[in-house]
Design a protein around this motif. Structure first.
Motif, short mmCIF file in Angstrom:
data_model
loop_
_atom_site.label_atom_id
_atom_site.label_comp_id
_atom_site.label_asym_id
_atom_site.label_seq_id
_atom_site.Cartn_x
_atom_site.Cartn_y
_atom_site.Cartn_z
N ARG A 128 23.23 29.80 -15.72
CA ARG A 128 22.10 28.87 -15.80
C ARG A 128 20.87 29.25 -16.96
NH1 ARG A 128 24.31 28.49 -11.03
NH2 ARG A 128 24.62 26.47 -10.01
N GLU A 129 21.54 29.68 -18.10
CA GLU A 129 20.59 30.17 -19.21
C GLU A 129 20.53 29.15 -20.13
OE1 GLU A 129 20.02 34.13 -20.35
OE2 GLU A 129 20.19 34.84 -18.13
N ALA A 130 19.34 28.98 -20.62
CA ALA A 130 19.25 27.94 -21.64
C ALA A 130 19.59 28.42 -23.14
CB ALA A 130 17.79 27.48 -21.83
N LEU A 131 20.25 27.65 -23.87
CA LEU A 131 20.70 27.68 -25.19
C LEU A 131 19.36 27.34 -26.21
CD1 LEU A 131 24.32 26.97 -25.68
CD2 LEU A 131 23.30 29.13 -25.62
N LYS A 132 19.06 28.12 -26.98
CA LYS A 132 17.92 27.53 -27.98
C LYS A 132 18.51 27.29 -29.30
CE LYS A 132 14.84 30.56 -25.32
NZ LYS A 132 14.29 31.95 -25.09
N TRP A 133 17.51 26.75 -30.14
CA TRP A 133 17.94 26.23 -31.56
C TRP A 133 18.48 27.22 -32.39
CZ3 TRP A 133 15.92 27.74 -35.93
CH2 TRP A 133 14.79 28.51 -35.84
N ASN A 134 17.84 28.22 -32.30
CA ASN A 134 18.18 29.47 -33.06
C ASN A 134 19.51 30.14 -32.52
OD1 ASN A 134 17.05 30.59 -30.84
ND2 ASN A 134 16.59 32.63 -32.00
N HIS A 135 20.01 29.96 -31.34
CA HIS A 135 21.35 30.33 -30.92
C HIS A 135 22.48 29.30 -31.50
CE1 HIS A 135 19.25 31.66 -27.17
NE2 HIS A 135 19.36 32.72 -28.05
N LEU A 136 21.87 28.05 -31.45
CA LEU A 136 23.07 27.24 -31.96
C LEU A 136 23.04 27.15 -33.64
CD1 LEU A 136 21.95 24.05 -29.73
CD2 LEU A 136 23.65 25.58 -29.51
N VAL A 137 22.16 27.58 -34.35
CA VAL A 137 22.20 27.61 -35.70
C VAL A 137 23.12 29.10 -36.10
CG1 VAL A 137 20.84 28.22 -37.87
CG2 VAL A 137 20.01 26.69 -36.32
#
Length: 161
Positions: free
Chosen positions: A90-99
């Motif tokens: 239940r940890e959120a993915l952030k935009w920099n992870h996706l990049v």
């Protein structure tokens, strides 16, 4: 080439599910237990991972080069980890992870075409300068505006946040 790739990908996905649980599930389930209990349980889960990964690597190596197989393994590892961290931990993915993930995916796509494009250039007798210009030409013409647009978009996002 791709007939052996799909079974390899499926085996690698399954093996990575086991390995991700072996590496990280104890953080949620066994946090109150001694580390050696978590290690023994993780090792038993990792055995299942090896029983899937070894055949995947053997099969994959018949249709992919070793660097292609490795980069494919890495992107699968990241994809499985992203799903695991969101759904299980239940940890959120952030935009920099996706990049970052997108950049690794771009590397996979680049390496998977290695046997066809670069191999064809070598077989066609192109010298290094011609190959470099041919390989970089789409990058110069297509990627540079995209990178510039990406930085402009990131700037705008920062201004909103």
């Amino acid at each position: 080439m791709f007939s052996g790739v799909l079974p390899t990908v499926l085996l690698l996905v399954a093996s990575n599910v086991f390995m991700t649980f072996a590496w990280y599930a104890h953080l949620r389930n066994l946090a109150d237990r001694p580390w050696y209990v978590a290690a023994v349980i993780s090792w038993s889960i990792a055995l299942c991972e090896y029983l899937l990964q070894v055949p995947a690597n053997r099969l994959g190596y018949t249709v992919l080069s070793l660097p292609q197989l490795k980069i494919l393994q890495e992107v699968i590892t990241l994809a499985v980890f992203c799903v695991f961290s969101v759904l299980y931990l239940r940890e959120a993915l952030k935009w920099n992870h996706l990049v970052g993930f997108g950049l690794v995916l771009a590397a996979v796509l680049w390496w998977l075409q290695e046997k066809t494009r670069i191999g064809a250039m070598i077989r066609a007798g192109m010298d290094n300068k011609q190959m470099t210009m041919d390989i970089l030409s789409p990058v110069r013409h297509n990627l540079m505006p995209s990178i510039t647009q990406m930085f402009i978009l990131l700037k705008r996002i920062r201004m909103v946040l």
